[in-house]
Design an enzyme around this catalytic site. Structure first.
Site, PDB file in Angstrom:
ATOM      1  N   TYR A 236       0.836  -1.218   0.000  1.00  0.00           N
ATOM      2  CA  TYR A 236       0.000   0.000   0.000  1.00  0.00           C
ATOM      3  C   TYR A 236       0.864   1.258   0.000  1.00  0.00           C
ATOM      4  O   TYR A 236       0.588   2.214  -0.728  1.00  0.00           O
ATOM      5  CB  TYR A 236      -0.904  -0.057   1.230  1.00  0.00           C
ATOM      6  CG  TYR A 236      -1.932   1.038   1.363  1.00  0.00           C
ATOM      7  CD1 TYR A 236      -3.105   1.020   0.614  1.00  0.00           C
ATOM      8  CD2 TYR A 236      -1.760   2.070   2.285  1.00  0.00           C
ATOM      9  CE1 TYR A 236      -4.068   2.011   0.770  1.00  0.00           C
ATOM     10  CE2 TYR A 236      -2.718   3.065   2.458  1.00  0.00           C
ATOM     11  CZ  TYR A 236      -3.869   3.018   1.692  1.00  0.00           C
ATOM     12  OH  TYR A 236      -4.822   4.002   1.850  1.00  0.00           O
TER      13      TYR A 236
ATOM     14  N   LYS B 235       0.860   4.113  -2.785  1.00  0.00           N
ATOM     15  CA  LYS B 235       0.496   5.503  -2.477  1.00  0.00           C
ATOM     16  C   LYS B 235       1.655   6.472  -2.744  1.00  0.00           C
ATOM     17  O   LYS B 235       1.423   7.637  -3.097  1.00  0.00           O
ATOM     18  CB  LYS B 235       0.020   5.604  -1.018  1.00  0.00           C
ATOM     19  CG  LYS B 235      -1.306   4.893  -0.762  1.00  0.00           C
ATOM     20  CD  LYS B 235      -2.385   5.315  -1.736  1.00  0.00           C
ATOM     21  CE  LYS B 235      -3.791   5.018  -1.284  1.00  0.00           C
ATOM     22  NZ  LYS B 235      -4.796   5.330  -2.325  1.00  0.00           N
TER      23      LYS B 235
HETATM   24  P1  NAP Z   1     -13.441   2.235   1.465  1.00  0.00           P
HETATM   25  O1  NAP Z   1     -14.466   2.680   2.459  1.00  0.00           O
HETATM   26  O2  NAP Z   1     -12.905   0.851   1.561  1.00  0.00           O
HETATM   27  O3  NAP Z   1     -14.018   2.513  -0.008  1.00  0.00           O
HETATM   28  C1  NAP Z   1     -13.286   2.157  -1.133  1.00  0.00           C
HETATM   29  C2  NAP Z   1     -14.241   1.897  -2.270  1.00  0.00           C
HETATM   30  O4  NAP Z   1     -13.451   1.534  -3.429  1.00  0.00           O
HETATM   31  C3  NAP Z   1     -15.196   0.732  -1.985  1.00  0.00           C
HETATM   32  O5  NAP Z   1     -16.515   1.079  -2.324  1.00  0.00           O
HETATM   33  C4  NAP Z   1     -14.651  -0.365  -2.895  1.00  0.00           C
HETATM   34  O6  NAP Z   1     -15.627  -1.263  -3.379  1.00  0.00           O
HETATM   35  C5  NAP Z   1     -14.102   0.442  -4.056  1.00  0.00           C
HETATM   36  N1  NAP Z   1     -13.188  -0.357  -4.870  1.00  0.00           N
HETATM   37  C6  NAP Z   1     -12.256  -1.242  -4.439  1.00  0.00           C
HETATM   38  N2  NAP Z   1     -11.624  -1.805  -5.485  1.00  0.00           N
HETATM   39  C7  NAP Z   1     -12.177  -1.273  -6.597  1.00  0.00           C
HETATM   40  C8  NAP Z   1     -11.965  -1.474  -7.985  1.00  0.00           C
HETATM   41  N3  NAP Z   1     -11.047  -2.357  -8.445  1.00  0.00           N
HETATM   42  N4  NAP Z   1     -12.708  -0.771  -8.880  1.00  0.00           N
HETATM   43  C9  NAP Z   1     -13.650   0.090  -8.440  1.00  0.00           C
HETATM   44  N5  NAP Z   1     -13.901   0.331  -7.139  1.00  0.00           N
HETATM   45  C10 NAP Z   1     -13.172  -0.354  -6.232  1.00  0.00           C
HETATM   46  O7  NAP Z   1     -12.146   3.191   1.504  1.00  0.00           O
HETATM   47  P2  NAP Z   1     -11.943   4.699   2.016  1.00  0.00           P
HETATM   48  O8  NAP Z   1     -11.435   4.626   3.401  1.00  0.00           O
HETATM   49  O9  NAP Z   1     -13.119   5.540   1.675  1.00  0.00           O
HETATM   50  O10 NAP Z   1     -10.690   5.098   1.102  1.00  0.00           O
HETATM   51  C11 NAP Z   1     -10.827   5.754  -0.159  1.00  0.00           C
HETATM   52  C12 NAP Z   1      -9.439   6.067  -0.694  1.00  0.00           C
HETATM   53  O11 NAP Z   1      -8.729   6.853   0.256  1.00  0.00           O
HETATM   54  C13 NAP Z   1      -8.585   4.836  -0.960  1.00  0.00           C
HETATM   55  O12 NAP Z   1      -7.775   5.056  -2.097  1.00  0.00           O
HETATM   56  C14 NAP Z   1      -7.734   4.763   0.279  1.00  0.00           C
HETATM   57  O13 NAP Z   1      -6.544   4.057   0.038  1.00  0.00           O
HETATM   58  C15 NAP Z   1      -7.508   6.223   0.577  1.00  0.00           C
HETATM   59  N6  NAP Z   1      -7.166   6.519   1.967  1.00  0.00           N
HETATM   60  C16 NAP Z   1      -7.997   6.179   3.001  1.00  0.00           C
HETATM   61  C17 NAP Z   1      -7.620   6.484   4.302  1.00  0.00           C
HETATM   62  C18 NAP Z   1      -8.480   6.145   5.490  1.00  0.00           C
HETATM   63  O14 NAP Z   1      -8.023   6.350   6.627  1.00  0.00           O
HETATM   64  N7  NAP Z   1      -9.692   5.677   5.330  1.00  0.00           N
HETATM   65  C19 NAP Z   1      -6.398   7.107   4.552  1.00  0.00           C
HETATM   66  C20 NAP Z   1      -5.576   7.435   3.474  1.00  0.00           C
HETATM   67  C21 NAP Z   1      -5.970   7.134   2.182  1.00  0.00           C
HETATM   68  P3  NAP Z   1     -15.919  -2.662  -2.629  1.00  0.00           P
HETATM   69  O15 NAP Z   1     -16.611  -2.321  -1.382  1.00  0.00           O
HETATM   70  O16 NAP Z   1     -16.768  -3.433  -3.587  1.00  0.00           O
HETATM   71  O17 NAP Z   1     -14.562  -3.290  -2.389  1.00  0.00           O
END
Ligand code: NAP
Length: 252
Positions: free
Chosen positions: A151, A155
């Site tokens: 990851y 990133k």
């Molecule tokens: P999340 O709640 O897990 O949501 C991610 C979404 O992406 C889910 O709806 C998932 O669908 C979808 N997804 C996964 N693989 C995919 C694919 N191949 N094609 C299309 N859609 C896909 O994550 P989040 O926490 O909102 O994070 C969103 C972004 O921010 C990510 O890039 C994450 O790495 C980044 N981020 C998050 C955090 C944090 O603390 N939450 C911190 C830093 C960065 P499914 O449910 O079907 O898998």
């Protein structure tokens, strides 16, 4: 001015859903893209209930054919997209000695190949319009985080991808920036707590103590920053990484 069209990937929930709703509230028509089209319904319904315009589109961002047909469908149903938020993401955490090829390939594929494929398809519309805004989701994990070699590599890779897009596409009035969130309360961080066998409330409390503003982030905190980067007035901000982490360190 004609209504702008935005594409937000991984927008069924979490940061993507909040971003799609925020961009719709800003007046953009939004394509809510996620793996499963039916899962996009709650985001699309929230946008339309608030008076905005959205369509839900199912596509795996790591699959070229699905991406190309999704972007073609968005262009015909909403108009040419000129705002793109590459947000879709997955975690497959493990220490390096236990990490499988599949853990590595899946994470690199969704984050890096996914951002590459969607950007390649959407930038054609931005170049034709001579206007565009690309925002890629990086993370404080780009700076290193135990259990996340896959990851953090993805990133950090997205930061280089972003800076190069800024250089290549700037002449077409297209900006590219990254937001790098710290701890944001979503299903992704809840899943991390479950995997660690730690109560999510305790994990959030512990993280908040390490964060300067003494709270964890919410999806809307990230959406707000993305809204700025996607705005008309942000045209002289490009190739940047904005940490949205409640302070100078991640709290992870
Ligand atoms: P999340 O709640 O897990 O949501 C991610 C979404 O992406 C889910 O709806 C998932 O669908 C979808 N997804 C996964 N693989 C995919 C694919 N191949 N094609 C299309 N859609 C896909 O994550 P989040 O926490 O909102 O994070 C969103 C972004 O921010 C990510 O890039 C994450 O790495 C980044 N981020 C998050 C955090 C944090 O603390 N939450 C911190 C830093 C960065 P499914 O449910 O079907 O898998």
């Amino acid at each position: 001015m004609a209504e702008r069209v935005a594409v937000v990937t991984g927008a069924a929930r979490g940061i993507g859903a909040a971003t799609a709703q925020r961009l719709a509230a800003d007046g953009l028509a939004v394509a809510v893209v996620d793996l499963d089209e039916t899962a996009t319904k709650s985001t699309v319904d929230a946008i339309t209930a608030a008076g905005g315009k959205a369509v839900g589109v199912g596509a795996d961002v790591a699959d070229r054919e699905q991406v190309e047909s999704a972007v073609a469908r968005i262009a015909s149903e909403l108009g040419p997209p000129t705002v793109l938020v590459n947000n879709a993401g997955v975690l497959r955490d493990n220490l390096i000695f236990k990490m499988t090829d599949d853990d590595w390939d899946t994470v690199l594929s969704v984050h890096l190949r996914g951002a590459f494929l969607v950007t390649q398809a959407v930038q054609a519309h931005m170049v034709a319009a001579k206007w565009g805004r690309i925002v890629n989701l990086s993370s404080t994990s780009a700076l290193g985080n135990r259990g996340q070699v896959n990851y953090s590599a993805a990133k950090a890779g997205l930061q280089g991808f972003t800076k190069t897009l800024a250089i290549e596409l700037g002449r077409y009035n297209v900006t590219a920036n990254a937001v790098a969130p710290g701890f944001i309360e979503t299903a992704m961080t809840a899943a991390t707590a479950a995997r660690m066998g730690v109560d999510f409330e305790l994990l959030k409390k512990g993280a908040a103590e390490q964060i300067a503003v003494k709270r964890v982030g919410q999806p809307e905190d990230v959406a707000h920053t993305i809204s700025f980067l996607a705005s008309e007035g942000a045209g002289f901000v490009s190739g940047q990484v904005i940490y949205v982490a409640g302070g100078p360190s991640s709290g992870l």
